[in-house]
Design a protein around this motif. Structure first.
Motif, PDB file in Angstrom:
ATOM      1  N   MET A  74       0.846  -1.149   0.000  1.00 59.17           N
ATOM      2  CA  MET A  74       0.000   0.000   0.000  1.00 59.17           C
ATOM      3  C   MET A  74       0.904   1.228   0.000  1.00 59.17           C
ATOM      4  O   MET A  74       1.903   1.279   0.705  1.00 59.17           O
ATOM      5  CB  MET A  74      -0.877  -0.022   1.258  1.00 59.17           C
ATOM      6  CG  MET A  74      -1.657   1.224   1.467  1.00 59.17           C
ATOM      7  SD  MET A  74      -2.730   1.293   2.934  1.00 59.17           S
ATOM      8  CE  MET A  74      -2.279  -0.054   3.935  1.00 59.17           C
ATOM      9  N   LEU A  75       0.571   2.203  -0.807  1.00 52.66           N
ATOM     10  CA  LEU A  75       1.314   3.455  -0.887  1.00 52.66           C
ATOM     11  C   LEU A  75       0.494   4.550  -0.227  1.00 52.66           C
ATOM     12  O   LEU A  75      -0.694   4.697  -0.511  1.00 52.66           O
ATOM     13  CB  LEU A  75       1.584   3.829  -2.348  1.00 52.66           C
ATOM     14  CG  LEU A  75       2.133   5.226  -2.622  1.00 52.66           C
ATOM     15  CD1 LEU A  75       3.497   5.424  -1.978  1.00 52.66           C
ATOM     16  CD2 LEU A  75       2.182   5.471  -4.123  1.00 52.66           C
ATOM     17  N   THR A  76       1.115   5.312   0.656  1.00 52.17           N
ATOM     18  CA  THR A  76       0.459   6.481   1.253  1.00 52.17           C
ATOM     19  C   THR A  76       1.245   7.716   0.836  1.00 52.17           C
ATOM     20  O   THR A  76       2.467   7.692   0.755  1.00 52.17           O
ATOM     21  CB  THR A  76       0.414   6.402   2.789  1.00 52.17           C
ATOM     22  OG1 THR A  76       1.750   6.342   3.297  1.00 52.17           O
ATOM     23  CG2 THR A  76      -0.360   5.182   3.241  1.00 52.17           C
ATOM     24  N   ILE A  77       0.512   8.785   0.546  1.00 51.15           N
ATOM     25  CA  ILE A  77       1.119  10.048   0.153  1.00 51.15           C
ATOM     26  C   ILE A  77       0.447  11.157   0.950  1.00 51.15           C
ATOM     27  O   ILE A  77      -0.778  11.194   1.062  1.00 51.15           O
ATOM     28  CB  ILE A  77       0.954  10.312  -1.359  1.00 51.15           C
ATOM     29  CG1 ILE A  77       1.646   9.218  -2.164  1.00 51.15           C
ATOM     30  CG2 ILE A  77       1.496  11.684  -1.728  1.00 51.15           C
ATOM     31  CD1 ILE A  77       1.461   9.337  -3.668  1.00 51.15           C
ATOM     32  N   ASN A  78       1.268  12.064   1.496  1.00 52.13           N
ATOM     33  CA  ASN A  78       0.764  13.190   2.265  1.00 52.13           C
ATOM     34  C   ASN A  78       1.426  14.454   1.744  1.00 52.13           C
ATOM     35  O   ASN A  78       2.646  14.591   1.816  1.00 52.13           O
ATOM     36  CB  ASN A  78       1.070  12.993   3.757  1.00 52.13           C
ATOM     37  CG  ASN A  78       0.568  14.133   4.609  1.00 52.13           C
ATOM     38  OD1 ASN A  78      -0.196  14.975   4.162  1.00 52.13           O
ATOM     39  ND2 ASN A  78       1.024  14.175   5.842  1.00 52.13           N
ATOM     40  N   GLY A  79       0.634  15.367   1.204  1.00 56.02           N
ATOM     41  CA  GLY A  79       1.172  16.600   0.657  1.00 56.02           C
ATOM     42  C   GLY A  79       0.996  17.763   1.600  1.00 56.02           C
ATOM     43  O   GLY A  79      -0.084  17.970   2.143  1.00 56.02           O
ATOM     44  N   GLY A  80       2.064  18.522   1.797  1.00 54.79           N
ATOM     45  CA  GLY A  80       2.021  19.745   2.585  1.00 54.79           C
ATOM     46  C   GLY A  80       2.249  20.944   1.690  1.00 54.79           C
ATOM     47  O   GLY A  80       2.280  20.826   0.468  1.00 54.79           O
ATOM     48  N   SER A  81       2.459  22.108   2.287  1.00 56.24           N
ATOM     49  CA  SER A  81       2.604  23.327   1.495  1.00 56.24           C
ATOM     50  C   SER A  81       3.881  23.340   0.658  1.00 56.24           C
ATOM     51  O   SER A  81       3.911  23.913  -0.430  1.00 56.24           O
ATOM     52  CB  SER A  81       2.561  24.555   2.402  1.00 56.24           C
ATOM     53  OG  SER A  81       3.629  24.513   3.330  1.00 56.24           O
TER      54      SER A  81
ATOM     55  N   GLN B  36       3.615  -2.947   3.883  1.00 57.51           N
ATOM     56  CA  GLN B  36       3.329  -4.329   3.525  1.00 57.51           C
ATOM     57  C   GLN B  36       2.129  -4.780   4.335  1.00 57.51           C
ATOM     58  O   GLN B  36       2.078  -4.577   5.551  1.00 57.51           O
ATOM     59  CB  GLN B  36       4.531  -5.216   3.821  1.00 57.51           C
ATOM     60  CG  GLN B  36       4.354  -6.644   3.370  1.00 57.51           C
ATOM     61  CD  GLN B  36       5.622  -7.456   3.589  1.00 57.51           C
ATOM     62  OE1 GLN B  36       6.640  -6.959   4.031  1.00 57.51           O
ATOM     63  NE2 GLN B  36       5.541  -8.728   3.274  1.00 57.51           N
ATOM     64  N   ALA B  37       1.162  -5.386   3.665  1.00 59.35           N
ATOM     65  CA  ALA B  37      -0.053  -5.830   4.342  1.00 59.35           C
ATOM     66  C   ALA B  37       0.271  -6.893   5.382  1.00 59.35           C
ATOM     67  O   ALA B  37       1.212  -7.665   5.226  1.00 59.35           O
ATOM     68  CB  ALA B  37      -1.049  -6.382   3.326  1.00 59.35           C
ATOM     69  N   GLY B  38      -0.497  -6.920   6.430  1.00 57.98           N
ATOM     70  CA  GLY B  38      -0.328  -7.895   7.495  1.00 57.98           C
ATOM     71  C   GLY B  38      -0.646  -7.261   8.830  1.00 57.98           C
ATOM     72  O   GLY B  38      -0.977  -6.089   8.918  1.00 57.98           O
ATOM     73  N   GLU B  39      -0.568  -8.027   9.855  1.00 58.88           N
ATOM     74  CA  GLU B  39      -0.820  -7.544  11.215  1.00 58.88           C
ATOM     75  C   GLU B  39       0.452  -7.607  12.023  1.00 58.88           C
ATOM     76  O   GLU B  39       0.949  -8.704  12.262  1.00 58.88           O
ATOM     77  CB  GLU B  39      -1.914  -8.391  11.880  1.00 58.88           C
ATOM     78  CG  GLU B  39      -3.284  -8.155  11.347  1.00 58.88           C
ATOM     79  CD  GLU B  39      -3.832  -6.764  11.649  1.00 58.88           C
ATOM     80  OE1 GLU B  39      -3.494  -6.202  12.721  1.00 58.88           O
ATOM     81  OE2 GLU B  39      -4.561  -6.236  10.815  1.00 58.88           O
ATOM     82  N   PRO B  40       1.025  -6.544  12.428  1.00 61.14           N
ATOM     83  CA  PRO B  40       0.665  -5.170  12.060  1.00 61.14           C
ATOM     84  C   PRO B  40       1.225  -4.818  10.681  1.00 61.14           C
ATOM     85  O   PRO B  40       2.041  -5.535  10.130  1.00 61.14           O
ATOM     86  CB  PRO B  40       1.368  -4.342  13.140  1.00 61.14           C
ATOM     87  CG  PRO B  40       2.599  -5.125  13.463  1.00 61.14           C
ATOM     88  CD  PRO B  40       2.185  -6.583  13.335  1.00 61.14           C
TER      89      PRO B  40
END
Length: 112
Positions: free
Chosen positions: A1-8, A17-21
């Motif tokens: 899974m890819l997460t992207i967070n954009g700021g100013s 990677q999927a799984g627990e945790p």
């Protein structure tokens, strides 16, 4: 899974990677977007020293385009990926299409 967070003036990203945790894999950021001295920092999994390089990121659009191409290149080189599947439900990829660089889409060929 890819997460992207954009700021100013930055974009942070991380793969999980999927799984627990969930396990964080490569991650990094593009800093100083729209400013002189924009830089990409990329942390590979395993605690290696991060890699950094200057980037031409006049705005968030150019920074995201550069970042996506770096991710694809690193993913295929470091993790042995043959192809990526991108599900774009809101047509965001239209904003950084580059037919000259990307070429025509190819269907992946299964390996035996």
């Amino acid at each position: 899974m890819l997460t992207i967070n954009g700021g100013s003036s930055s974009i942070k990203f991380a793969f999980y990677q999927a799984g627990e945790p969930l396990k964080r894999e490569p991650y990094g950021k593009v800093d100083r977007i729209g400013l002189e001295g924009a830089i990409l920092t990329f942390h590979d999994a395993g605690g290696k020293k991060p890699e950094s390089r200057d980037v031409d990121a006049a705005d968030h659009k150019s920074a995201v385009k550069f970042l996506i191409k770096q991710i694809i290149g690193r993913g295929t080189r470091l993790y042995g990926k043959d192809y990526f599947t991108i599900y774009d439900f809101v047509k965001a990829t239209n904003h950084f299409s580059d037919p000259e660089w990307d070429g025509e889409p190819l269907e992946p060929e299964p390996k035996d």
